[in-house]
Design an enzyme around this catalytic site. Structure first.
Site, PDB file in Angstrom:
ATOM      1  N   LYS A 104      -7.322 -27.955 -25.229  1.00  0.00           N
ATOM      2  CA  LYS A 104      -7.823 -26.685 -26.025  1.00  0.00           C
ATOM      3  C   LYS A 104      -6.947 -25.657 -26.157  1.00  0.00           C
ATOM      4  CE  LYS A 104     -12.126 -28.084 -23.496  1.00  0.00           C
ATOM      5  NZ  LYS A 104     -12.856 -27.977 -22.205  1.00  0.00           N
ATOM      6  N   GLN A 154     -14.588 -24.338 -17.049  1.00  0.00           N
ATOM      7  CA  GLN A 154     -14.321 -25.908 -17.244  1.00  0.00           C
ATOM      8  C   GLN A 154     -15.017 -26.668 -16.164  1.00  0.00           C
ATOM      9  OE1 GLN A 154     -12.396 -27.572 -19.646  1.00  0.00           O
ATOM     10  NE2 GLN A 154     -13.125 -29.416 -18.711  1.00  0.00           N
ATOM     11  N   ASP A 164     -19.677 -22.867 -25.257  1.00  0.00           N
ATOM     12  CA  ASP A 164     -20.037 -24.298 -24.914  1.00  0.00           C
ATOM     13  C   ASP A 164     -21.280 -24.637 -25.112  1.00  0.00           C
ATOM     14  OD1 ASP A 164     -18.203 -26.128 -24.303  1.00  0.00           O
ATOM     15  OD2 ASP A 164     -17.975 -25.418 -22.112  1.00  0.00           O
TER      16      ASP A 164
END
Ligand code: NAP
Length: 281
Positions: A52, A96, A119
């Site tokens: 990322k 995460q 997200d």
């Protein structure tokens, strides 16, 4: 023989077009910025966040990493999220997963400002997606929709069968496909006669996480096959859920693993960061 859907190439094109948008923002003095939080030292997570960070660098999005100790408390985690919520320089926040088991990930997701939830895991964004409203869509499902679009695969009126009902892939994918007028069936570990159901699919999407669970006898002739699975074999080889050799003899289109859905997930994250930045200005 199936046409291979080249996710790597489509992701590259997506990043190139995002870079132009980021350059445009920078000309106005705005630089999109993503903050990533990771707790503990999960090896797979380390690889994901490295990818990322690399992708952010490529398109000119600023990237900030917060690696917290595995013994971090829930309060410490939520305090950090609040701090990032209140930081005007941060446009997107990504937590995460997985988190160590003593932490409540749902509470953490809900603490992220839904306007920075790149997200698409915040209940507000999940709800807006279910209502068919514009929102931040979870990156893997939106990446799959982009693969359809880039290959002129029209899913309207088609039978889409999704294998797997996770909150990050299967469930939001149902909404994405419904919003594009597909007829959607979702299967999971308790589904009976999964082969029968899968075989009715014009478009079969597998997000189970078991190598070769989707075999040729589950695929209708000329179906589109999308393989979300990422499975590491003992040999170290990465494979999907689909028996690629067999399936590609029968499908009209198929995604490889690696190089199919995976690269799109990261590209759509960048897309969401740029979108969040534009909305915040
Ligand atoms: P998950 O949370 O473990 O969900 C797996 C789903 O598969 C569950 O709904 C489970 O059913 C179902 N399932 C398990 N065994 C099954 C069986 N034998 N028959 C039918 N359904 C079965 O996994 P996930 O996070 O969605 O990820 C799935 C896979 O996609 C993994 O390999 C992951 O690494 C990969 N992934 C890839 C990307 C990418 O960017 N390419 C992104 C995310 C995930 P129950 O609900 O009944 O347990």
């Amino acid at each position: 023989m199936a046409k291979i859907i080249n996710g790597k190439e489509i992701a590259k094109q997506t990043r190139e077009s995002l870079k132009k948008e980021v350059d445009e923002l920078k000309r106005k003095g705005i630089t999109p910025k993503l903050a990533v939080i990771m707790v503990g030292d999960n090896q797979a997570s380390k690889v994901y966040i490295k990818n990322k960070s690399k992708a952010c660098q490529e398109v000119g999005v600023e990237y900030e990493e917060h690696i917290l100790d595995k013994n971090t408390t829930q309060k410490e985690l939520l305090d950090l999220i609040e701090k990032l919520n209140n930081n005007k320089e941060i446009n997107g926040i990504l937590l995460q997963s997985p988190l160590p088991s003593h932490l409540d990930i749902q509470e953490a997701f809900q603490t992220i400002d839904y306007k920075k939830d790149v997200d698409g895991f915040h209940p507000m964004n999940v709800g807006k997606l279910a209502l068919g409203q514009d929102t931040f869509v979870s990156c893997t499902p939106s990446g799959i929709m982009k693969l359809f679009e880039a290959n002129d695969i029209d899913i309207s009126g088609k039978n889409v069968v999704i294998l797997g009902r996770s909150n990050i892939v299967g469930k939001p994918l149902v909404q994405c496909c419904l919003n594009k007028n597909a007829t959607v069936t979702i299967c999971h570990s308790k589904t009976k006669n999964i082969e029968e159901t899968a075989k009715k699919a014009d478009i079969l999407i597998s997000a189970i996480g078991k190598p070769n669970i989707v075999t040729e006898n589950m695929i209708k002739q000329d179906a589109v096959v999308i393989d979300v699975g990422i499975n590491k074999l003992e040999t170290g080889k990465i494979v999907g859920d689909v028996d690629f050799e067999q399936a590609s003899q029968k499908a009209s289109y198929i995604t490889p693993v690696p190089g199919g859905v995976g690269p799109m997930t990261v590209a759509m994250l960048l897309n969401n960061v740029v979108k969040a930045t534009k909305q915040q200005i």
